[in-house]
Design a protein around this motif. Structure first.
Motif, mmCIF file in Angstrom:
data_model
loop_
_atom_site.group_PDB
_atom_site.id
_atom_site.type_symbol
_atom_site.label_atom_id
_atom_site.label_comp_id
_atom_site.label_asym_id
_atom_site.label_seq_id
_atom_site.Cartn_x
_atom_site.Cartn_y
_atom_site.Cartn_z
ATOM 1 N N GLY A 71 24.914 95.808 -64.756
ATOM 2 C CA GLY A 71 23.738 95.094 -64.276
ATOM 3 C C GLY A 71 24.050 94.028 -63.238
ATOM 4 N N VAL A 72 25.288 93.942 -62.784
ATOM 5 C CA VAL A 72 25.670 92.930 -61.803
ATOM 6 C C VAL A 72 25.169 93.304 -60.409
ATOM 7 C CG1 VAL A 72 27.631 91.718 -60.741
ATOM 8 C CG2 VAL A 72 27.665 92.244 -63.174
ATOM 9 N N VAL A 73 25.142 94.598 -60.116
ATOM 10 C CA VAL A 73 24.596 95.074 -58.845
ATOM 11 C C VAL A 73 23.523 96.116 -59.112
ATOM 12 C CG1 VAL A 73 26.767 94.672 -57.596
ATOM 13 C CG2 VAL A 73 26.238 96.960 -58.435
ATOM 14 N N TYR A 84 23.686 98.821 -51.732
ATOM 15 C CA TYR A 84 23.967 97.995 -52.907
ATOM 16 C C TYR A 84 23.659 96.542 -52.609
ATOM 17 C CZ TYR A 84 26.265 101.875 -55.178
ATOM 18 O OH TYR A 84 26.514 103.078 -55.777
ATOM 19 N N ARG A 85 23.230 95.826 -53.668
ATOM 20 C CA ARG A 85 22.994 94.393 -53.563
ATOM 21 C C ARG A 85 23.254 93.757 -54.923
ATOM 22 N NH1 ARG A 85 18.403 92.462 -55.928
ATOM 23 N NH2 ARG A 85 16.836 93.994 -56.500
ATOM 24 N N LEU A 86 23.489 92.445 -54.902
ATOM 25 C CA LEU A 86 23.656 91.705 -56.151
ATOM 26 C C LEU A 86 22.311 91.608 -56.853
ATOM 27 C CD1 LEU A 86 25.856 88.660 -55.040
ATOM 28 C CD2 LEU A 86 26.613 90.778 -56.133
ATOM 29 N N THR A 87 22.313 91.674 -58.164
ATOM 30 C CA THR A 87 21.063 91.489 -58.894
ATOM 31 C C THR A 87 20.710 90.014 -58.999
ATOM 32 O OG1 THR A 87 22.259 91.535 -60.987
ATOM 33 C CG2 THR A 87 21.258 93.597 -60.256
ATOM 34 N N SER A 88 21.720 89.152 -58.844
ATOM 35 C CA SER A 88 21.478 87.720 -58.943
ATOM 36 C C SER A 88 22.336 86.974 -57.924
ATOM 37 C CB SER A 88 21.830 87.239 -60.356
ATOM 38 O OG SER A 88 21.827 85.844 -60.416
#
Length: 126
Positions: A71-73, A84-88
């Motif tokens: 869940g990090v990306v 891709y991107r960061l979730t936070s």
């Protein structure tokens, strides 16, 4: 949330420190750290990440899958590319703080090494 398996604790019974440990284990790989550093700057496609990370495509794909499962990306498809991107954004902030901590630690160690070096003085001739 409970579970039918008595040997497997539910998410709510696992202490927060164990979740933190798992989170840090997820971060505990150089390729994953580099990917996260790049994603903290902006979204990237796999094709953009490959030359920056310097690993084989299959290895990058494996590391991205680990980051996605944790869940990090997150990712989305744009045509034939996966972005891709960061979730936070806090993940990027965490990496910045880690860099600051490491800089301080390395600076302290360098100072200690300087203190341990012998003073420059006359060299004995034998």
């Amino acid at each position: 949330m409970t579970t039918d398996n008595p040997r497997q604790p539910s998410v709510t019974t696992v202490p927060l420190y164990q979740h933190k440990a798992e989170f840090f284990k997820t971060l505990g790989h150089p390729v994953r750290i580099r990917v996260l550093e790049l994603l903290s700057e902006r979204e990237h496609t796999v094709a953009e990440l490959l030359p920056e990370v310097g690993v084989e495509p299959a290895h990058l794909s494996q590391q991205l899958a680990i980051l996605r499962r944790s869940g990090v990306v997150t990712s989305r498809r744009e045509g034939t590319s996966v972005v891709y991107r960061l979730t936070s954004p806090e993940t990027g902030e965490l990496l910045t703080v880690a860099r600051s901590i490491l800089t301080a630690l390395l600076t302290d160690r360098a100072g200690l090494l300087d203190d341990l070096r012998p003073e420059a003085g006359p060299t004995p001739h034998g």
